[in-house]
Structure formats: structure tokens, C-alpha cells
Scaffold this motif. Structure first.
Motif, PDB file in Angstrom:
ATOM      1  N   ASP A  37       0.823  -1.207   0.000  1.00 45.20           N
ATOM      2  CA  ASP A  37       0.000   0.000   0.000  1.00 45.20           C
ATOM      3  C   ASP A  37       0.854   1.253   0.000  1.00 45.20           C
ATOM      4  OD1 ASP A  37      -2.663  -1.244   0.388  1.00 45.20           O
ATOM      5  OD2 ASP A  37      -1.830  -1.855   2.314  1.00 45.20           O
ATOM      6  N   ALA A  38       0.298   2.289  -0.594  1.00 42.67           N
ATOM      7  CA  ALA A  38       0.854   3.637  -0.493  1.00 42.67           C
ATOM      8  C   ALA A  38      -0.164   4.460   0.285  1.00 42.67           C
ATOM      9  CB  ALA A  38       1.072   4.235  -1.879  1.00 42.67           C
ATOM     10  N   GLU A  39       0.240   4.946   1.448  1.00 40.21           N
ATOM     11  CA  GLU A  39      -0.663   5.749   2.284  1.00 40.21           C
ATOM     12  C   GLU A  39      -0.143   7.183   2.325  1.00 40.21           C
ATOM     13  OE1 GLU A  39      -2.446   6.039   6.826  1.00 40.21           O
ATOM     14  OE2 GLU A  39      -1.358   4.242   6.216  1.00 40.21           O
ATOM     15  N   PHE A  40      -0.985   8.096   1.875  1.00 40.22           N
ATOM     16  CA  PHE A  40      -0.600   9.500   1.822  1.00 40.22           C
ATOM     17  C   PHE A  40      -0.759  10.152   3.187  1.00 40.22           C
ATOM     18  CE2 PHE A  40      -1.795   8.445  -2.499  1.00 40.22           C
ATOM     19  CZ  PHE A  40      -0.724   8.950  -3.213  1.00 40.22           C
ATOM     20  N   GLN A  41       0.232  10.945   3.585  1.00 38.22           N
ATOM     21  CA  GLN A  41       0.122  11.756   4.790  1.00 38.22           C
ATOM     22  C   GLN A  41      -0.443  13.106   4.364  1.00 38.22           C
ATOM     23  OE1 GLN A  41       3.255   9.752   4.685  1.00 38.22           O
ATOM     24  NE2 GLN A  41       1.727   8.515   5.710  1.00 38.22           N
ATOM     25  N   GLU A  42      -1.326  13.608   5.191  1.00 45.18           N
ATOM     26  CA  GLU A  42      -1.955  14.888   4.882  1.00 45.18           C
ATOM     27  C   GLU A  42      -1.960  15.776   6.119  1.00 45.18           C
ATOM     28  OE1 GLU A  42      -5.197  13.655   1.505  1.00 45.18           O
ATOM     29  OE2 GLU A  42      -5.839  13.513   3.586  1.00 45.18           O
ATOM     30  N   SER A  43      -1.877  17.068   5.876  1.00 45.92           N
ATOM     31  CA  SER A  43      -1.983  18.059   6.945  1.00 45.92           C
ATOM     32  C   SER A  43      -3.153  18.970   6.637  1.00 45.92           C
ATOM     33  CB  SER A  43      -0.702  18.904   7.027  1.00 45.92           C
ATOM     34  OG  SER A  43       0.390  18.099   7.393  1.00 45.92           O
ATOM     35  N   ASP A  44      -3.806  19.433   7.707  1.00 44.34           N
ATOM     36  CA  ASP A  44      -4.902  20.385   7.523  1.00 44.34           C
ATOM     37  C   ASP A  44      -4.357  21.715   7.014  1.00 44.34           C
ATOM     38  OD1 ASP A  44      -6.649  18.501   8.442  1.00 44.34           O
ATOM     39  OD2 ASP A  44      -6.946  19.419  10.415  1.00 44.34           O
ATOM     40  N   THR A  61       3.768   6.990   2.743  1.00 46.28           N
ATOM     41  CA  THR A  61       4.404   5.850   3.389  1.00 46.28           C
ATOM     42  C   THR A  61       4.118   4.614   2.563  1.00 46.28           C
ATOM     43  OG1 THR A  61       4.096   6.828   5.579  1.00 46.28           O
ATOM     44  CG2 THR A  61       4.502   4.466   5.503  1.00 46.28           C
ATOM     45  N   LEU A  62       5.159   3.853   2.249  1.00 44.28           N
ATOM     46  CA  LEU A  62       5.020   2.638   1.457  1.00 44.28           C
ATOM     47  C   LEU A  62       5.245   1.431   2.365  1.00 44.28           C
ATOM     48  CD1 LEU A  62       7.152   3.815  -1.609  1.00 44.28           C
ATOM     49  CD2 LEU A  62       4.656   3.857  -1.388  1.00 44.28           C
ATOM     50  N   PHE A 137       6.578  -5.343   6.043  1.00 44.17           N
ATOM     51  CA  PHE A 137       7.775  -4.666   5.568  1.00 44.17           C
ATOM     52  C   PHE A 137       7.430  -3.254   5.116  1.00 44.17           C
ATOM     53  CE2 PHE A 137       5.747  -6.811   2.080  1.00 44.17           C
ATOM     54  CZ  PHE A 137       5.793  -5.899   1.031  1.00 44.17           C
ATOM     55  N   SER A 138       8.462  -2.455   4.958  1.00 46.52           N
ATOM     56  CA  SER A 138       8.324  -1.143   4.336  1.00 46.52           C
ATOM     57  C   SER A 138       9.261  -1.124   3.139  1.00 46.52           C
ATOM     58  CB  SER A 138       8.677  -0.022   5.319  1.00 46.52           C
ATOM     59  OG  SER A 138      10.018  -0.145   5.741  1.00 46.52           O
ATOM     60  N   TYR A 139       9.060  -0.173   2.241  1.00 50.75           N
ATOM     61  CA  TYR A 139       9.930  -0.047   1.078  1.00 50.75           C
ATOM     62  C   TYR A 139      10.001   1.412   0.661  1.00 50.75           C
ATOM     63  CZ  TYR A 139       5.429  -0.399  -1.431  1.00 50.75           C
ATOM     64  OH  TYR A 139       4.143  -0.217  -1.865  1.00 50.75           O
ATOM     65  N   THR A 140      11.008   1.737  -0.151  1.00 48.77           N
ATOM     66  CA  THR A 140      11.222   3.155  -0.484  1.00 48.77           C
ATOM     67  C   THR A 140      10.998   3.486  -1.946  1.00 48.77           C
ATOM     68  OG1 THR A 140      13.585   2.843  -0.871  1.00 48.77           O
ATOM     69  CG2 THR A 140      12.899   3.425   1.383  1.00 48.77           C
ATOM     70  N   GLY A 141      10.741   2.494  -2.772  1.00 48.84           N
ATOM     71  CA  GLY A 141      10.528   2.787  -4.179  1.00 48.84           C
ATOM     72  C   GLY A 141       9.756   1.687  -4.864  1.00 48.84           C
ATOM     73  N   LEU A 142       9.113   2.055  -5.960  1.00 45.68           N
ATOM     74  CA  LEU A 142       8.395   1.063  -6.743  1.00 45.68           C
ATOM     75  C   LEU A 142       8.449   1.438  -8.208  1.00 45.68           C
ATOM     76  CD1 LEU A 142       5.220   1.884  -7.809  1.00 45.68           C
ATOM     77  CD2 LEU A 142       5.006   2.141  -5.362  1.00 45.68           C
ATOM     78  N   GLU A 143       8.270   0.431  -9.031  1.00 47.29           N
ATOM     79  CA  GLU A 143       8.231   0.639 -10.477  1.00 47.29           C
ATOM     80  C   GLU A 143       7.259  -0.374 -11.061  1.00 47.29           C
ATOM     81  OE1 GLU A 143      11.376   0.826 -14.217  1.00 47.29           O
ATOM     82  OE2 GLU A 143      12.054   0.081 -12.277  1.00 47.29           O
TER      83      GLU A 143
END
Length: 155
Positions: A37-44, A61-62, A137-143
């Protein structure tokens, strides 16, 4: 109005997963379930003149998790390497969805710089006919190495 025909819905069992560690490829044939999953962080974001609170994307966050049948040596070996050397090995995952019964073709996604977040060390279960383990796991890139096609025919 067009709609998707059932023949182009992907069978969840049609695919494969390969893990690459230190240049060695290991097919994860014992995998039962996989999701990244790719989860977007958001700020108000608030401004004068409106009561609307907007959302500003500030990062992503991946992460991923897989359920595998217990008995794979790969993940505990990564843990052992970390315990011995203080350095946690990174790995690459390549996930292929390929259902030959559809017209959408196959999709191949590579996840880079994967790092274990949680791995079981030992298991027993008197109530279970077989053992399953959850690996996160976490990861830092995807293609995306190959994208699905649009269905050949719509209803």
C-alpha cells in the motif's frame, strides 16, 4: 453504459512473487496473500475567509504485508544477519499478476529497498492443521514494469 465482463476479473491465485536478496532470486511459492500500500500523509490547511478545511499532501508511506505458509527460511535468515552484524539486509520484491483467462494481460510491480518490519521467529499451534506467518515490511521505491491493458470487450 459499458461494464466489465466477468471474464476479465483477475483470479487472485494467478501470479507469482520473487524476492531478490544480495543478487539471489527466491520464488515465494509458499505465499498465500500479498498486499502493498501507499498511504498519503496529509496536513490540515486552513485559510481565512472559509470554514472549509483543506488537506495538503505532505508525504507518502510505502508498506506491505504477506501471509505465507510457515517454513520459509528467507525472512528469519534476514533477522539472523541483523542480529549477527547489526545490518538489516534490504531486498526487492517483484509481484506478477497474470491470469491467462482475461484479456487485460499481466501486471508486474517491483518494490525496491524492502526492509522487514515484523517477522515471526518460531511457531506452534495445536489447533491448526497448518501454520501461517504474517510478514510485514516497508519499502522506499516502486516501479510498474508492465501495466494491465484495458479489457478487449465490455458488456
Amino acid at each position: 453504459m459499458a461494464f466489465l465482463l466477468e471474464r476479465d476479473v483477475l483470479n487472485g491465485k494467478s501470479g507469482s512473487a520473487v524476492m531478490t536478496v544480495d543478487g539471489e532470486n527466491h520464488e515465494l511459492f509458499q505465499m498465500k496473500k500479498f498486499q502493498s500500500d501507499a498511504e498519503f500523509q496529509e496536513s490540515d490547511f486552513k485559510v481565512v475567509g472559509t470554514t472549509l478545511v483543506q488537506k495538503k499532501t505532505t508525504g507518502v508511506t510505502l508498506t506491505g504485508a504477506m501471509t505465507i505458509y510457515y517454513g520459509s527460511p528467507y525472512f528469519i535468515k534476514l533477522l539472523q544477519d541483523y542480529l549477527k552484524t547489526g545490518k538489516l539486509p534490504y531486498f526487492t520484491l517483484q509481484i506478477t499478476n497474470d491470469d491467462p483467462g482475461t484479456t487485460v494481460g499481466k501486471q508486474i510491480v517491483a518494490l525496491y529497498n524492502c526492509k522487514l518490519s515484523k517477522v515471526p521467529v518460531a511457531m506452534l499451534d495445536a489447533d491448526s492443521d497448518w501454520l501461517e506467518e504474517e510478514v510485514s515490511f516497508s519499502y522506499t521505491g516502486l516501479e510498474v514494469l508492465n501495466y494491465f491493458n484495458d479489457p478487449a470487450t465490455l458488456g
